[in-house]
Design an enzyme around this catalytic site. Structure first.
Site, PDB file in Angstrom:
ATOM      1  N   LYS A  38       0.848  -1.207   0.000  1.00 42.45           N
ATOM      2  CA  LYS A  38       0.000   0.000   0.000  1.00 42.45           C
ATOM      3  C   LYS A  38       0.879   1.251   0.000  1.00 42.45           C
ATOM      4  O   LYS A  38       2.080   1.179   0.298  1.00 42.45           O
ATOM      5  CB  LYS A  38      -0.908  -0.017   1.224  1.00 42.45           C
ATOM      6  N   ARG A 136     -10.612  -0.239  14.999  1.00 40.56           N
ATOM      7  CA  ARG A 136     -10.426   0.623  13.828  1.00 40.56           C
ATOM      8  C   ARG A 136     -11.435   0.187  12.772  1.00 40.56           C
ATOM      9  O   ARG A 136     -12.462   0.819  12.625  1.00 40.56           O
ATOM     10  CB  ARG A 136      -8.972   0.514  13.345  1.00 40.56           C
ATOM     11  N   TYR A 264      13.056  32.231   4.066  1.00 40.35           N
ATOM     12  CA  TYR A 264      11.815  32.927   4.408  1.00 40.35           C
ATOM     13  C   TYR A 264      11.795  33.362   5.872  1.00 40.35           C
ATOM     14  O   TYR A 264      12.196  32.599   6.761  1.00 40.35           O
ATOM     15  CB  TYR A 264      10.622  31.987   4.206  1.00 40.35           C
ATOM     16  N   MET A 313       9.195  25.180  -0.060  1.00 39.39           N
ATOM     17  CA  MET A 313       8.445  24.155  -0.781  1.00 39.39           C
ATOM     18  C   MET A 313       9.372  23.259  -1.617  1.00 39.39           C
ATOM     19  O   MET A 313       9.245  22.036  -1.608  1.00 39.39           O
ATOM     20  CB  MET A 313       7.391  24.799  -1.691  1.00 39.39           C
TER      21      MET A 313
HETATM   22  C1  LIG Z   1      -0.372  -1.784   6.871  1.00 35.51           C
HETATM   23  C2  LIG Z   1      -0.906  -3.042   7.406  1.00 35.51           C
HETATM   24  C3  LIG Z   1      -0.055  -4.160   7.603  1.00 35.51           C
HETATM   25  C4  LIG Z   1       1.453  -4.073   7.482  1.00 35.51           C
HETATM   26  O1  LIG Z   1       1.997  -3.671   8.724  1.00 35.51           O
HETATM   27  P1  LIG Z   1       3.578  -3.533   8.942  1.00 35.51           P
HETATM   28  O2  LIG Z   1       3.689  -3.082  10.356  1.00 35.51           O
HETATM   29  O3  LIG Z   1       4.025  -2.488   7.978  1.00 35.51           O
HETATM   30  O4  LIG Z   1       4.176  -4.859   8.663  1.00 35.51           O
HETATM   31  C5  LIG Z   1      -0.634  -5.355   7.965  1.00 35.51           C
HETATM   32  N1  LIG Z   1      -1.978  -5.460   8.156  1.00 35.51           N
HETATM   33  C6  LIG Z   1      -2.814  -4.408   8.026  1.00 35.51           C
HETATM   34  C7  LIG Z   1      -4.260  -4.591   8.280  1.00 35.51           C
HETATM   35  C8  LIG Z   1      -2.311  -3.153   7.657  1.00 35.51           C
HETATM   36  O5  LIG Z   1      -3.127  -2.109   7.543  1.00 35.51           O
END
Ligand SMILES: *Cc1c(COP(=O)(O)O)cnc(C)c1O
Length: 368
Positions: A38, A136, A264, A313
């Site tokens: 991700k 969550r 700045y 920036m």
């Molecule tokens: C991002 C995520 C992971 C990965 O976690 P790491 O600590 O980066 O290994 C695993 N499971 C879920 C549900 C996540 O959101």
């Protein structure tokens, strides 16, 4: 490693391979590996990383949002892809690209079944997310008991896996909390499996979970940060190597007289004659403003140079007084020697945030 001639994020696939092999060595035989890619593979390049994970024979990929999975499919990745946080509006994209939704509520399950039936899908793979204490996303254990009834009325979907997420797997002082989550996950998933009459995969460990709770691997683990070189633990970090290195160059050198200001809003005022360098790297590239006024530093030929004044920036300025360097020289922001984790600590942040913040404007180069 190539010498940087502009701001670049180097992506080291050898480091990725080593980290993958190290994490795999922690698994019991037969336990599958889901690589979490991700957020542009934690700020690197999701297509490149996912392709390498496919070559390395990872079993699964995970992304947060449907659009991230679409990018991987369109680049030709063939691994099964779990979408951890799908949204109803993206069901079409999910089905078109054979992505697999992580279903986290009774409402979403009902909506996905209705969607799958409207397309006459059969046994479409879904993953059931159980909330065991993180609070969550996820079905509560009570809500899980309503799942078999919904599924018995349809052949459109099939549960491919049941999963949960630990809230503090890196926190050894609170092991008991994770242990309670794990046993609640076991009980809840046992009951669901019994009611379903078939056996989906089960998984609940992220990177720190793999390192700290070997007894809870079930059928698969999900690793993100470990693949990219961080173990949330000083000892484990030694077994892993950062995949991403952020490098830039010196654009211009200035000789600032005592009393003059830099940048700045007079963010830096020279208390003595000072040599400064301007770098083509700013908050739009992912360097938080909090790094200004001496909090952040870079490394030039092994010498630390503090970031001075306010981060702009597209640029930032550093103090190079006494450092032997020239315009065009390479500058390391983070990588193998100054890790992203050490860099993050300067502003009370964590490796996850720093590496995912590197913006898409920064050129990525892959080194093998
Ligand atoms: C991002 C995520 C992971 C990965 O976690 P790491 O600590 O980066 O290994 C695993 N499971 C879920 C549900 C996540 O959101």
């Amino acid at each position: 490693m190539p010498i940087a001639t502009e701001t670049t994020l180097e992506i080291n696939l050898k480091a990725l391979t080593q980290n993958f092999n190290y994490l795999k060595s922690k698994l019991q035989p037969g336990v599958q590996f889901m690589g979490v890619v991700k957020a542009f593979a934690y700020g690197s390049d999701s297509v490149v990383i996912a392709q390498k994970l496919q070559e390395l024979k990872a079993d699964y990929l995970a992304v947060a949002y449907a659009s991230e999975g679409v990018v991987l499919r369109d680049a030709g990745n063939k691994l099964p892809i779990l979408v951890l946080h799908p949204q109803t509006v993206n069901f079409d994209k999910i089905a078109e690209r054979c992505l697999e939704p992580g279903i986290y509520s009774p409402l979403m399950l009902k909506r996905f079944i209705a969607f799958a039936e409207s397309l006459n899908l059969q046994d479409y793979p879904i993953h059931i997310k159980v909330n065991t204490g993180m609070n969550r996303i996820g079905f509560t254990p009570e809500e899980v008991s309503s799942i078999p009834e919904l599924l018995q009325k349809t052949t459109s979907v099939k549960v491919k896996s049941i999963f949960s997420h630990l809230a503090a797997s890196e926190d050894v002082a609170n092991r008991a909390f994770a242990e309670r989550q794990i046993s609640l996950f076991k009980k809840t998933s046992d009951e669901l499996i019994e009611a379903l009459g078939y056996v989906p995969l089960r998984h609940t460990l992220n990177t720190s979970g793999i390192l700290n709770f070997p007894e809870a691997q079930f059928d698969m683990v999900r690793s993100g940060i470990g693949l990219y070189g961080f173990g949330n633990d000083a000892l484990e970090n030694k077994n892993l190597e950062p995949v991403a290195s952020l490098k830039t160059i010196i654009s211009q050198i200035h000789h600032i007289k005592k009393g003059e200001s830099v940048g700045y809003n007079f963010g830096f005022i020279a208390s003595k004659n000072t040599v400064t360098a301007t770098l083509p790297l700013g908050h739009a590239d992912g360097i938080h403003r909090g790094y200004g006024k001496g909090k952040g530093f870079v490394t030039i030929k092994g010498n630390k140079a503090p970031m001075i004044g306010n981060i702009c920036m597209d640029m930032l300025m550093i103090d190079i007084t006494g450092i032997d360097c020239n315009e065009g020289d390479e500058v390391l922001v983070f990588g193998k020697t100054t890790t992203a984790e050490a860099f993050a600590e300067r502003i009370n942040s964590i490796s996850y945030e720093i590496i995912t913040a590197i913006s898409q404007r920064v050129k990525r180069i892959v080194v093998h």
